[in-house]
Scaffold this active site. Structure first.
Site, PDB file in Angstrom:
ATOM      1  N   SER A  93     -44.282 -24.710   9.063  1.00  0.00           N
ATOM      2  CA  SER A  93     -44.523 -24.441  10.470  1.00  0.00           C
ATOM      3  C   SER A  93     -44.904 -25.737  11.154  1.00  0.00           C
ATOM      4  O   SER A  93     -45.677 -26.535  10.598  1.00  0.00           O
ATOM      5  CB  SER A  93     -45.641 -23.408  10.627  1.00  0.00           C
ATOM      6  OG  SER A  93     -45.877 -23.127  11.991  1.00  0.00           O
ATOM      7  N   HIS A  97     -46.882 -31.725  20.282  1.00  0.00           N
ATOM      8  CA  HIS A  97     -47.364 -31.856  21.653  1.00  0.00           C
ATOM      9  C   HIS A  97     -47.247 -33.320  22.075  1.00  0.00           C
ATOM     10  O   HIS A  97     -48.055 -34.156  21.658  1.00  0.00           O
ATOM     11  CB  HIS A  97     -48.827 -31.417  21.762  1.00  0.00           C
ATOM     12  CG  HIS A  97     -49.062 -29.963  21.511  1.00  0.00           C
ATOM     13  ND1 HIS A  97     -48.665 -28.984  22.393  1.00  0.00           N
ATOM     14  CD2 HIS A  97     -49.680 -29.323  20.477  1.00  0.00           C
ATOM     15  CE1 HIS A  97     -49.013 -27.795  21.919  1.00  0.00           C
ATOM     16  NE2 HIS A  97     -49.624 -27.976  20.759  1.00  0.00           N
ATOM     17  N   HIS A 107     -41.827 -26.048  18.855  1.00  0.00           N
ATOM     18  CA  HIS A 107     -42.388 -25.278  17.742  1.00  0.00           C
ATOM     19  C   HIS A 107     -41.243 -24.798  16.868  1.00  0.00           C
ATOM     20  O   HIS A 107     -40.175 -24.446  17.369  1.00  0.00           O
ATOM     21  CB  HIS A 107     -43.171 -24.071  18.280  1.00  0.00           C
ATOM     22  CG  HIS A 107     -43.409 -23.006  17.253  1.00  0.00           C
ATOM     23  ND1 HIS A 107     -42.670 -21.833  17.199  1.00  0.00           N
ATOM     24  CD2 HIS A 107     -44.288 -22.945  16.228  1.00  0.00           C
ATOM     25  CE1 HIS A 107     -43.098 -21.100  16.192  1.00  0.00           C
ATOM     26  NE2 HIS A 107     -44.072 -21.742  15.580  1.00  0.00           N
ATOM     27  N   ASN A 109     -40.535 -22.772  12.786  1.00  0.00           N
ATOM     28  CA  ASN A 109     -41.119 -22.134  11.615  1.00  0.00           C
ATOM     29  C   ASN A 109     -40.003 -21.522  10.786  1.00  0.00           C
ATOM     30  O   ASN A 109     -39.080 -20.923  11.327  1.00  0.00           O
ATOM     31  CB  ASN A 109     -42.106 -21.038  12.056  1.00  0.00           C
ATOM     32  CG  ASN A 109     -42.622 -20.215  10.899  1.00  0.00           C
ATOM     33  OD1 ASN A 109     -42.085 -19.159  10.593  1.00  0.00           O
ATOM     34  ND2 ASN A 109     -43.663 -20.693  10.269  1.00  0.00           N
ATOM     35  N   VAL A 110     -40.065 -21.712   9.480  1.00  0.00           N
ATOM     36  CA  VAL A 110     -39.206 -20.975   8.551  1.00  0.00           C
ATOM     37  C   VAL A 110     -40.089 -20.490   7.409  1.00  0.00           C
ATOM     38  O   VAL A 110     -40.942 -21.233   6.915  1.00  0.00           O
ATOM     39  CB  VAL A 110     -38.028 -21.819   8.018  1.00  0.00           C
ATOM     40  CG1 VAL A 110     -36.961 -21.979   9.085  1.00  0.00           C
ATOM     41  CG2 VAL A 110     -38.478 -23.189   7.538  1.00  0.00           C
ATOM     42  N   HIS A 176     -50.008 -10.335  29.090  1.00  0.00           N
ATOM     43  CA  HIS A 176     -51.088 -10.218  30.067  1.00  0.00           C
ATOM     44  C   HIS A 176     -50.812 -11.001  31.344  1.00  0.00           C
ATOM     45  O   HIS A 176     -51.463 -10.784  32.358  1.00  0.00           O
ATOM     46  CB  HIS A 176     -52.413 -10.667  29.443  1.00  0.00           C
ATOM     47  CG  HIS A 176     -52.447 -12.088  28.984  1.00  0.00           C
ATOM     48  ND1 HIS A 176     -51.781 -12.520  27.858  1.00  0.00           N
ATOM     49  CD2 HIS A 176     -53.063 -13.185  29.494  1.00  0.00           C
ATOM     50  CE1 HIS A 176     -51.992 -13.811  27.693  1.00  0.00           C
ATOM     51  NE2 HIS A 176     -52.757 -14.247  28.678  1.00  0.00           N
ATOM     52  N   GLY A 259     -57.015 -15.186   4.907  1.00  0.00           N
ATOM     53  CA  GLY A 259     -57.968 -16.169   4.408  1.00  0.00           C
ATOM     54  C   GLY A 259     -57.380 -17.551   4.284  1.00  0.00           C
ATOM     55  O   GLY A 259     -57.788 -18.335   3.429  1.00  0.00           O
ATOM     56  N   GLY A 260     -56.423 -17.857   5.139  1.00  0.00           N
ATOM     57  CA  GLY A 260     -55.811 -19.183   5.128  1.00  0.00           C
ATOM     58  C   GLY A 260     -56.768 -20.251   5.620  1.00  0.00           C
ATOM     59  O   GLY A 260     -57.903 -19.982   6.021  1.00  0.00           O
ATOM     60  N   ARG A 261     -56.284 -21.473   5.621  1.00  0.00           N
ATOM     61  CA  ARG A 261     -57.126 -22.612   5.987  1.00  0.00           C
ATOM     62  C   ARG A 261     -57.162 -22.748   7.512  1.00  0.00           C
ATOM     63  O   ARG A 261     -56.161 -23.031   8.154  1.00  0.00           O
ATOM     64  CB  ARG A 261     -56.569 -23.881   5.349  1.00  0.00           C
ATOM     65  CG  ARG A 261     -57.442 -25.099   5.519  1.00  0.00           C
ATOM     66  CD  ARG A 261     -56.925 -26.214   4.620  1.00  0.00           C
ATOM     67  NE  ARG A 261     -57.774 -27.392   4.693  1.00  0.00           N
ATOM     68  CZ  ARG A 261     -57.560 -28.407   5.530  1.00  0.00           C
ATOM     69  NH1 ARG A 261     -56.536 -28.352   6.381  1.00  0.00           N
ATOM     70  NH2 ARG A 261     -58.361 -29.454   5.536  1.00  0.00           N
TER      71      ARG A 261
END
Length: 304
Positions: A93, A97, A107, A109-110, A176, A259-261
């Protein structure tokens, strides 16, 4: 680790290397710092972050491979029959910026999931995509971005790009505020409609396309001068990016729930951002043109 998982992992590690090298070369002054980490509940990854380059203000290209005994709610919400299964999740991922408001944020992600339960066949799927968030839109850039996406999808069927382009438009939408985050690209999940080899080939095509989609835009825009007002508008629009990532983004929610970093998960957030109460762009301004012309439901390839 199964042979399939090993093949996916090898590809993802190589993809991370290639993207970091390409971004460093385009920036000219950036160097990714690697932070290898382990997850106490199982797995780990390598986070690569760059800050204060010549072009990139902050960026990260993350690889992770985590596993556990129960799928987190964000992963099983759309497939409740998989709740309680053990899982492995692998992915790359990235978020870039740039300093300049003339260079869009990107951005990509795979990812690969496999859910297993004793006595039953494993259930696997791929997900991912890439999307672009301009601040001062340029039609040439938007068309190029979507053209690369279309060409990456083409070998897998004429309906693939339109379907995943539409899904991207729907997914990267701030409910929103009822507005898009950017000009889209591709988004897909639960990809297993083909056999494994074809599905894996599709993911490789998308992962490999990112550099071809993004770097020509960076190259064209990185030297353009900008004003304090334009920088402030970039920071204001970055606020929308933060809102989406913290409220809706599946990857963020999965990472936190599994519980990832935390530092790696929140690496996607921009370094400077602002919110102004009920701020609105002046009618007819370049800032207003972003929302009036670019952040709309458009077929960028219809007339190009």
């Amino acid at each position: 680790m199964s042979t399939r998982t090993e093949a996916v992992k090898a590809y993802l590690l190589d993809l991370q290397d290639r993207i970091c090298t390409a971004l460093e070369q385009e920036d000219g002054n950036a160097h990714f710092v690697e932070d290898a980490w382990t997850r106490p509940a199982g797995g780990g990854g390598r986070t690569r972050v760059v800050e204060n380059g010549a072009v990139i203000e902050k960026g990260g290209v993350n690889f992770s491979h985590v596993f556990g005994s129960n799928l987190p709610p964000s992963a099983s919400a759309h497939r409740p029959e998989l709740a309680g299964r053990g899982f492995e999740a692998l992915g790359v991922s990235l978020v870039i910026h740039p300093h300049s408001p003339h260079v869009p944020t990107s951005h990509a992600n795979v990812r690969f999931f496999i859910a297993e339960k004793e006595g039953e066949e494993p259930v696997w799927w791929f997900g991912g995509g890439f999307d672009l968030t301009p601040y001062y839109g340029v039609e040439e850039d938007c068309v190029h971005w979507h053209r690369v996406a279309e060409r990456a999808c083409a070998p897998f069927g004429d309906d693939v790009y339109p379907r995943y382009k539409a899904w991207c438009d729907s997914y990267f939408h701030l409910k929103h505020r009822d507005e898009p985050r950017g000009i889209g690209g591709l988004f897909f999940d639960d990809v297993n409609q083909w056999d494994f080899d074809t599905s894996f080939a599709f993911i490789r095509a998308i992962g490999d396309a990112f550099i071809n989609a993004y770097l020509p835009i960076v190259r064209r825009r990185k030297a353009a001068a900008y004003t304090v007002q334009q920088r402030e508008f970039q920071e204001f629009r970055r606020g929308r990016y933060v809102e989406f990532n913290l409220v809706y983004d599946r990857g963020t929610l999965f990472g936190l729930q599994s519980g990832g970093r935390t530092e790696s998960i929140l690496m996607s957030l921009p370094p400077q951002v602002r919110w102004g109460y009920d701020w609105k762009a002046a009618p007819g301004s370049e800032e207003a043109r972003l929302t009036d012309y670019f952040l709309t439901d458009r077929d960028w390839l219809a007339d190009n």
